[in-house]
Design an enzyme around this catalytic site. Structure first.
Site, mmCIF file in Angstrom:
data_model
loop_
_atom_site.group_PDB
_atom_site.id
_atom_site.type_symbol
_atom_site.label_atom_id
_atom_site.label_comp_id
_atom_site.label_asym_id
_atom_site.label_seq_id
_atom_site.Cartn_x
_atom_site.Cartn_y
_atom_site.Cartn_z
ATOM 1 N N GLU A 89 -21.053 73.930 -19.246
ATOM 2 C CA GLU A 89 -20.354 73.153 -18.217
ATOM 3 C C GLU A 89 -20.554 71.654 -18.443
ATOM 4 O O GLU A 89 -19.600 70.867 -18.351
ATOM 5 C CB GLU A 89 -20.864 73.536 -16.814
ATOM 6 C CG GLU A 89 -20.159 72.743 -15.729
ATOM 7 C CD GLU A 89 -20.822 72.869 -14.363
ATOM 8 O OE1 GLU A 89 -21.243 73.997 -13.985
ATOM 9 O OE2 GLU A 89 -20.934 71.843 -13.676
ATOM 10 N N THR A 138 -22.710 71.424 -11.602
ATOM 11 C CA THR A 138 -22.616 72.026 -10.257
ATOM 12 C C THR A 138 -23.855 72.804 -9.814
ATOM 13 O O THR A 138 -23.991 73.110 -8.640
ATOM 14 C CB THR A 138 -21.438 73.014 -10.230
ATOM 15 O OG1 THR A 138 -21.615 73.939 -11.307
ATOM 16 C CG2 THR A 138 -20.109 72.322 -10.359
#
Ligand code: SF4
Length: 409
Positions: free
Chosen positions: A179, A245
Site C-alpha cells: 500500500e 491506512t
C-alpha cells in the site's frame, strides 16, 4: 449501512456472525468498544468488539472469487498477495490463480509472459502507476479487476490535494508494504514525496528540516524512500502528512504533531499562519484500523492473563494490535488454531525476529484463566472460531460451547 459482500462461506463463522449481529443491534451508534465475554467456566474469553474482515478485504475477496467463477479457461493472475492472509491466498491458488509478485514486489512470473487476454487482479492495497502502465501496455484492462480499497484511494486523493497546494507529501508508512509503495507512486507524480517509517525516522527528517544535518546524508538515510530529484534544501519547506491506512493511531498522531511542531519552530509560526508551511489535515487511517485498535484498547482495560491475536504474519494492521496488547500482557500472535499445539504449548510469531517459536506453559496454572482475543482485518472469522473451539476444548464445558457462546454477556 455498509454494503454486504458475498465471500466464500468457509471464511464465515455462524457463531461469530451471530455475536457481531447481536452486538451491533445493541450498539447502533458504534459507541461501545467493550469486549464480549464468552464464559467457559475456568476459561473466560474476552472477544474484541470489532475485528475481522473489513470493507476492503470483503470487496477484494468477492471480486476475486467472482472473477474465477465467471472466467473459466482464462488465465488469472494476482499482482501480489490479495490480502495479507495465507489461507485466502492459498485458496485462490487452489482455484488456479497465479501470483506475479511476492509481497515485497519481487518477480515470481515475469510480466512479459502475460498475454493480452489474461486477467490480472489488483489487490486491495492498490498498485503503483508504473505497474498499472506496464499492464495496460500489454493491453490488460485493469479497471474491472481492480480491488483497490476505497480507503486507500482516499489516501491518494488526499496526497493529490496536498500536492496541488505545493506541499511535499510525507507518507507515514512501511516503506516495503504494497500500500505504501502504491501511495508513494501516486503521490510522487504530483509532488516531491518522502516515506517516514516511524517516529525515529520523523526525528531524523526533522534534522534536515532544521538544517542541522548535512543534506547529503539524507540520500543515504532515506534511501529508496524519496522521490526522484528530491531537493532536501527546497522540498522540506512546505510539508503535509498522509498515512498508510493501517498504522498505529497513537504513533500516527504523535508523528503529525511532532512534524507540525518542528515546522512551527523552524519558521516561527502561529496557529494563524501554520498553513504557510504545514498542511494541517487529519490522518488517513481507515475506519477498520480505528475500530479495531479502539476495541483492543478497551479490551485491555479488563484484567487478563494473556492475549491471542490471530492474523497473517505480514499483516500491518494485525501487527499493531499485537503491539498494543504486548504493552500490557503476554501476547501470542498466531495465524490459525493449529498453532495452539495443546493446553501446554503454543507456536507463535515474533515480528521483531520474524520467527515462530514455541512457548510452554502459556496458560497459567490458575483456577480461572482470562484470555483476550482479537484478529486483524484480513483474518476470516472462521479462524477465530477455530481458536475459540480449541481453547474451549480444554474445559469441561466444551460440549456446551455453542450454547455458552450464544448466551454471551
Ligand atoms: S484495512 Fe482499511 S484500507 Fe485496508 S483494505 Fe481494510 S478497509 Fe481498506
Amino acid at each position: 449501512m455498509m454494503k454486504q459482500f458475498e465471500v466464500p462461506i468457509i471464511y464465515r463463522s455462524p457463531l461469530i456472525t451471530a455475536i457481531k449481529k447481536k452486538r451491533k443491534e445493541r450498539d447502533k451508534m458504534k459507541k461501545d468498544f467493550t469486549p464480549t465475554l464468552l464464559d467457559f467456566g475456568p476459561l473466560k474469553i474476552y472477544l474484541a468488539r470489532h475485528f475481522g474482515f473489513c470493507y476492503g478485504v470483503e470487496n477484494a475477496i468477492e471480486i476475486a472469487f467472482k472473477t474465477v467463477e465467471e472466467n473459466p479457461g482464462k488465465r488469472i493472475f494476482l499482482l501480489s498477495e490479495m490480502i495479507h492472509n495465507p489461507q485466502v491466498n492459498a485458496d485462490l491458488q487452489v482455484h488456479g490463480v497465479k501470483f506475479l509478485q511476492d509481497t515485497y514486489g519481487n518477480t515470481l512470473i515475469p510480466f512479459d509472459e502475460l498475454r493480452p487476454d489474461d486477467i490480472v487482479l489488483i489487490p486491495a492495497f492498490g498498485t503503483t502507476l508504473e505497474i498499472e502502465k506496464k499492464l495496460n501496455d500489454i493491453v490488460i484492462q485493469t479497471e474491472k479487476y481492480n480491488t483497490t480499497c476505497p480507503f486507500v484511494e482516499k489516501v491518494w486523493n488526499r496526497s493529490e490535494v496536498i500536492a496541488k497546494q505545493n506541499y511535499t507529501v510525507i507518507i507515514h508508512g512501511k516503506p516495503r508494504h504494497e500500500e505504501t509503495r502504491a501511495t508513494f507512486s501516486h503521490a510522487s507524480v504530483n509532488s516531491p514525496s518522502v516515506i517516514v517509517k516511524d517516529m525515529e525516522q520523523a526525528i531524523a527528517l526533522a534534522g534536515y528540516i532544521m538544517g542541522e544535518k548535512p543534506f547529503t546524508l539524507f540520500y543515504e538515510e532515506f534511501k529508496g524512500q524519496y522521490s526522484e530529484n528530491f531537493d532536501v534544501g527546497q522540498d522540506l519547506q512546505r510539508i503535509g502528512v498522509v498515512n498508510q491506512t493501517t498504522m498505529l493511531a497513537s504513533e500516527t498522531q504523535a508523528i503529525a504533531d511532532y512534524l507540525k511542531q518542528i515546522m512551527e519552530l523552524k519558521y516561527q509560526l502561529t496557529p494563524e499562519n501554520i498553513g504557510g508551511h504545514f498542511a494541517d489535515t487529519r490522518d488517513t487511517l481507515c475506519y477498520a484500523t480505528n475500530d479495531n485498535q479502539s476495541s483492543v484498547t478497551s479490551m485491555l482495560e479488563t484484567e487478563a492473563d494473556l492475549a491471542i491475536v490471530v492474523g497473517g504474519y505480514n499483516s500491518s494492521n494485525t501487527s499493531h494490535l499485537v503491539e498494543l496488547c504486548e504493552e500490557k500482557l503476554p501476547t501470542y500472535f498466531i495465524n490459525n488454531e493449529e498453532k495452539i499445539i495443546s493446553s501446554k504449548e503454543i507456536l507463535h510469531y515474533n515480528f521483531y525476529t520474524k520467527e515462530e517459536k514455541v512457548t510452554s506453559e502459556y496458560l497459567p496454572g490458575k483456577q480461572i484463566v482470562k484470555i483476550l482475543l482479537t484478529s486483524g482485518a484480513s483474518c476470516p472469522d472462521a479462524l477465530v472460531e477455530g481458536v475459540i473451539r480449541k481453547l474451549a476444548g480444554f474445559c469441561p464445558v466444551s460440549d456446551r460451547m455453542e450454547e455458552i457462546i450464544m448466551k454471551f454477556g
